[in-house]
Structure formats: C-alpha cells, structure tokens
Scaffold this active site. Sequence first.
Site, PDB file in Angstrom:
ATOM      1  N   LYS A  38      28.971  37.657  44.709  1.00 60.01           N
ATOM      2  CA  LYS A  38      29.590  37.871  46.040  1.00 60.01           C
ATOM      3  C   LYS A  38      30.986  38.687  45.829  1.00 60.01           C
ATOM      4  CE  LYS A  38      32.230  33.478  44.906  1.00 60.01           C
ATOM      5  NZ  LYS A  38      32.170  32.167  44.771  1.00 60.01           N
ATOM      6  N   ARG A 136      33.874  21.060  51.156  1.00 58.68           N
ATOM      7  CA  ARG A 136      34.102  22.228  52.016  1.00 58.68           C
ATOM      8  C   ARG A 136      32.473  22.482  52.567  1.00 58.68           C
ATOM      9  NH1 ARG A 136      35.418  26.849  47.787  1.00 58.68           N
ATOM     10  NH2 ARG A 136      33.189  26.890  47.723  1.00 58.68           N
ATOM     11  N   HIS A 165      28.828  21.838  44.501  1.00 57.14           N
ATOM     12  CA  HIS A 165      29.823  22.821  43.843  1.00 57.14           C
ATOM     13  C   HIS A 165      31.011  21.973  43.533  1.00 57.14           C
ATOM     14  CE1 HIS A 165      31.560  26.595  42.726  1.00 57.14           C
ATOM     15  NE2 HIS A 165      32.467  26.477  43.576  1.00 57.14           N
ATOM     16  N   ARG A 220      25.545  28.600  37.838  1.00 53.21           N
ATOM     17  CA  ARG A 220      25.954  29.833  38.440  1.00 53.21           C
ATOM     18  C   ARG A 220      27.248  30.265  38.126  1.00 53.21           C
ATOM     19  NH1 ARG A 220      25.486  25.347  42.222  1.00 53.21           N
ATOM     20  NH2 ARG A 220      27.778  25.402  42.610  1.00 53.21           N
ATOM     21  N   TYR A 261      63.307  52.911  45.841  1.00 54.82           N
ATOM     22  CA  TYR A 261      63.963  52.163  46.984  1.00 54.82           C
ATOM     23  C   TYR A 261      64.655  50.929  46.649  1.00 54.82           C
ATOM     24  CZ  TYR A 261      60.246  54.675  49.671  1.00 54.82           C
ATOM     25  OH  TYR A 261      59.565  55.797  50.294  1.00 54.82           O
ATOM     26  N   CYS A 308      56.244  51.345  44.710  1.00 54.41           N
ATOM     27  CA  CYS A 308      56.092  51.972  46.060  1.00 54.41           C
ATOM     28  C   CYS A 308      54.664  51.862  46.606  1.00 54.41           C
ATOM     29  CB  CYS A 308      56.700  53.289  46.093  1.00 54.41           C
ATOM     30  SG  CYS A 308      58.397  53.363  45.502  1.00 54.41           S
ATOM     31  N   MET A 309      54.460  52.511  47.696  1.00 56.44           N
ATOM     32  CA  MET A 309      52.811  52.321  48.203  1.00 56.44           C
ATOM     33  C   MET A 309      52.207  53.426  47.343  1.00 56.44           C
ATOM     34  SD  MET A 309      51.416  53.638  51.975  1.00 56.44           S
ATOM     35  CE  MET A 309      52.371  52.376  52.853  1.00 56.44           C
ATOM     36  N   ASP A 310      52.823  54.488  46.740  1.00 59.79           N
ATOM     37  CA  ASP A 310      51.710  55.379  46.223  1.00 59.79           C
ATOM     38  C   ASP A 310      52.516  55.610  44.606  1.00 59.79           C
ATOM     39  OD1 ASP A 310      50.763  55.703  48.731  1.00 59.79           O
ATOM     40  OD2 ASP A 310      52.821  57.160  49.085  1.00 59.79           O
TER      41      ASP A 310
HETATM   42  C1  LIG Z   1      31.894  31.523  43.521  1.00 61.78           C
HETATM   43  C2  LIG Z   1      30.931  30.640  43.220  1.00 61.78           C
HETATM   44  C3  LIG Z   1      30.420  30.164  41.956  1.00 61.78           C
HETATM   45  C4  LIG Z   1      30.989  30.941  40.742  1.00 61.78           C
HETATM   46  O1  LIG Z   1      31.933  30.408  40.369  1.00 61.78           O
HETATM   47  P1  LIG Z   1      32.985  30.782  39.120  1.00 61.78           P
HETATM   48  O2  LIG Z   1      33.961  29.874  39.025  1.00 61.78           O
HETATM   49  O3  LIG Z   1      33.428  32.325  39.350  1.00 61.78           O
HETATM   50  O4  LIG Z   1      31.965  30.548  38.027  1.00 61.78           O
HETATM   51  C5  LIG Z   1      29.440  29.325  41.898  1.00 61.78           C
HETATM   52  N1  LIG Z   1      29.013  28.668  42.843  1.00 61.78           N
HETATM   53  C6  LIG Z   1      29.415  28.753  44.035  1.00 61.78           C
HETATM   54  C7  LIG Z   1      28.930  28.059  45.266  1.00 61.78           C
HETATM   55  C8  LIG Z   1      30.501  29.789  44.402  1.00 61.78           C
HETATM   56  O5  LIG Z   1      31.071  29.781  45.701  1.00 61.78           O
END
Ligand SMILES: *Cc1c(COP(=O)(O)O)cnc(C)c1O
Length: 372
Positions: A38, A136, A165, A220, A261, A308-310
């Site tokens: 992602k 969430r 999660h 994941r 600056y 700075c910016m650049d």
């Molecule tokens: C981003 C995400 C992960 C990965 O998490 P990490 O801490 O980067 O391994 C796994 N599951 C879900 C739902 C996530 O949003």
Amino acid sequence: MTASFPRAEVVIDLEALRHNVTLLAERAPGADLMAVVKADAYGHGALPVARAAIEAGATWLGTCSLSEALDLRHGGVTTRLLSWLDVPTADFAAGIEADVDLAASSVDELRRIADAAGQVGKQARVHLKIDTGLSRNGCPPAEWPALVEAAAAEPRVDVVAIWSHLACADEPGHPSVDAQAKRFSEAYDIARAAGLEPMRHIANSAAVLTRPDLHFDLVRTGIAMYGLNPVPQQENLRPVMSFRSTVALTKRLPAGESVSYGHTWTAERDTTLALVPVGYGDGVPRSLSGRMDVWLGGRRRPVAGRVCMDQLMVDCGADAPAVGEEVVLFGAGEAGAPTAREWADKLGTIDYEIVTSMYRPRVRRRYLGGPA
Ligand SMILES: *Cc1c(COP(=O)(O)O)cnc(C)c1O
C-alpha cells in the site's frame, strides 16, 4: 561519477528486499506471506517491490485502495491480491473482474460487494474483518454474528478468510495482543458455527517476529519487508531505501560568517561548506535544521543552518569534498551513517512515515538488484 550525478535520488535495493522477505517467510513457516505494498509500497514503488517480493516467496499482495490493486493488475501482476479499505463508491465490480479479493467490515459493505459480483456475473472473494480492539475498520463483535450469517447465506460471495489487525504488536507483551487474539478466536468459532471454513490472518510484521501463535494461514508483512525493524529485539533485516544526493558546490567560509536563512549558524573557525542540492522540496524536513548529519566522504558531518526548499549546507571543517561526491541523507546505516529511524526519532514519528513520504516528483528513484 559525473555520469550518474543525481540531484536527489532514492535508491531501492531489491536484493535487500528479497533478503527480508526470505527471512520473514522463514519466521512464519506454516503461513503464506502477503507483501503489503500500500501507499506505493511505503514509498518504495509498488510494482518493482511486488515483483521482487514474489520472486522471494510472497504468495499474496496487499493494498489499501482498490485503485492500487488495479494498478498492480494492469502492471501484469497475477498473484492473489487483497484490497481492504475503500469508499462506498469504489468500483468493486472492476475489482472482482480483475480477481482482487475484497474486505467487508459490515453487512452494508458485504451487500455492495455482492451486488457488484451480481453485475459482473462472478463470485466475489471476500475477507470478513472483525474489529478485535483496534477500533478502526472491522466489524464490532456485537454485529459479527449478523455479518457472518449474511455472508454465509450470500451465494454471490465466497468467504475466503476472516481477519483482523493488531494495535500494539510492536510492544511485545502488551496485554492488548492477547485480548485481541481471544476475540479473534471467538469470531472464528462463530464463523465456523455458521458453516464457514475461512482462513485466518491477523499478524503484521511485528507479530510475525514475536507471536508465532498468531501466524495462522497468512501473515501480512509491510515495514519489516522494507528492512525497518518494528520490534525492540535485534533482527537481521536490511533497510531497502537510501536517500542520496551529491555535492553541487564547495566554498571556504571565514570564521564569523553565518549560514542560510535566519543566520541561525555562525562559523566558529574558517571552514569549508559543501552545498547539497536537496531540501524540504525533496523530503528533507526543515524541522531537522540544526540537528541532522549527512554521510559525506566516509564520515558524518553536520548540516549548518536551516534546511531550505532546494538546498542545505554541510560543515566540512578542514576537509574539502569534491564536487560530485556522493552524500547519503539516510540509508542502511553502515559505519554509523544516518538512518530513516534516526530521522523519525528526532522528529517524534516512526520510520514508516519517513520512507512513505519519500515519493517526490523531484527525487529520482533508482533500483538495485533487479529489473527497474
Ligand atoms: C499496513 C498494514 C499491514 C502491514 O503492517 P506492518 O506493520 O507494516 O507490517 C498489515 N495489515 C494491515 C491491515 C495494514 O493496514
């Protein structure tokens, strides 16, 4: 050196990525590994990262938005792919058509996915998400039996998995991890009782490294795949991203002269300054002014005055680096060079945010260790 004289570049080491994927897969031997790509693979580039992760053994890919998932499909990636969070107006039909697994957190979401499946004339593969305590997305436990029953009775969807999660997996021993595991197990029992036989997945990188009991069928992994360690214990991960530039100009500065600056820095002795042509327009946070070093000519050197910016100026003392010499802003930290973690600690954030913010139009991306 002049041939590759990048103004600013992010270098992505795909060999390091493959090393990390292999290590994570070895740590979760009974589970499939999902490479989470992602947010353009946490700033590393979704397509090249997905391809390298698959080469190293990932059998699933994970994205947040459906458009990210479809981009991978359009790039030719055919691996199993789960997309987990979108808005009600997202084009679920296009996702189903492209063989993208979808997530549902409510009966409402399930219905929208089922309707899209009806339009396409093909079953949708759905992962039902239970909220076990992160609060969430995910279905609250009180509504879970209704979601599971609706899914079991819906011929247009195939329930592939239940999943969740974790909130605090990066703090091993945190009591919330066990509490979430218990709710996850209860949710699984309810799904089985409704006649479903889903896979289970709950582990992120931190849980892969610390909670083998939570690996289930699929893990994941995001941050650890990018070589950044989310847990306190030492791990043999290799950071994948480095941020580099080159010296564009050097000059001698007499003692007493001030730099950049606001004149926040004044030379205490005659010195040599190296101008590095990157700034907050390229991802160097201005708030690191006065408290960051770069790696130049085999050692750390402090940035003098404001970013700075650049551009930013590096205090090189009696040394005189050559124009065109490489400057590392952050990287794998060899020999004590700055890392994304060091930036994050100074800024009061996490390294996830540092690497993910490095996608900038002015910063070139270069891939090592594989096809670009
Ligand atoms: C981003 C995400 C992960 C990965 O998490 P990490 O801490 O980067 O391994 C796994 N599951 C879900 C739902 C996530 O949003």
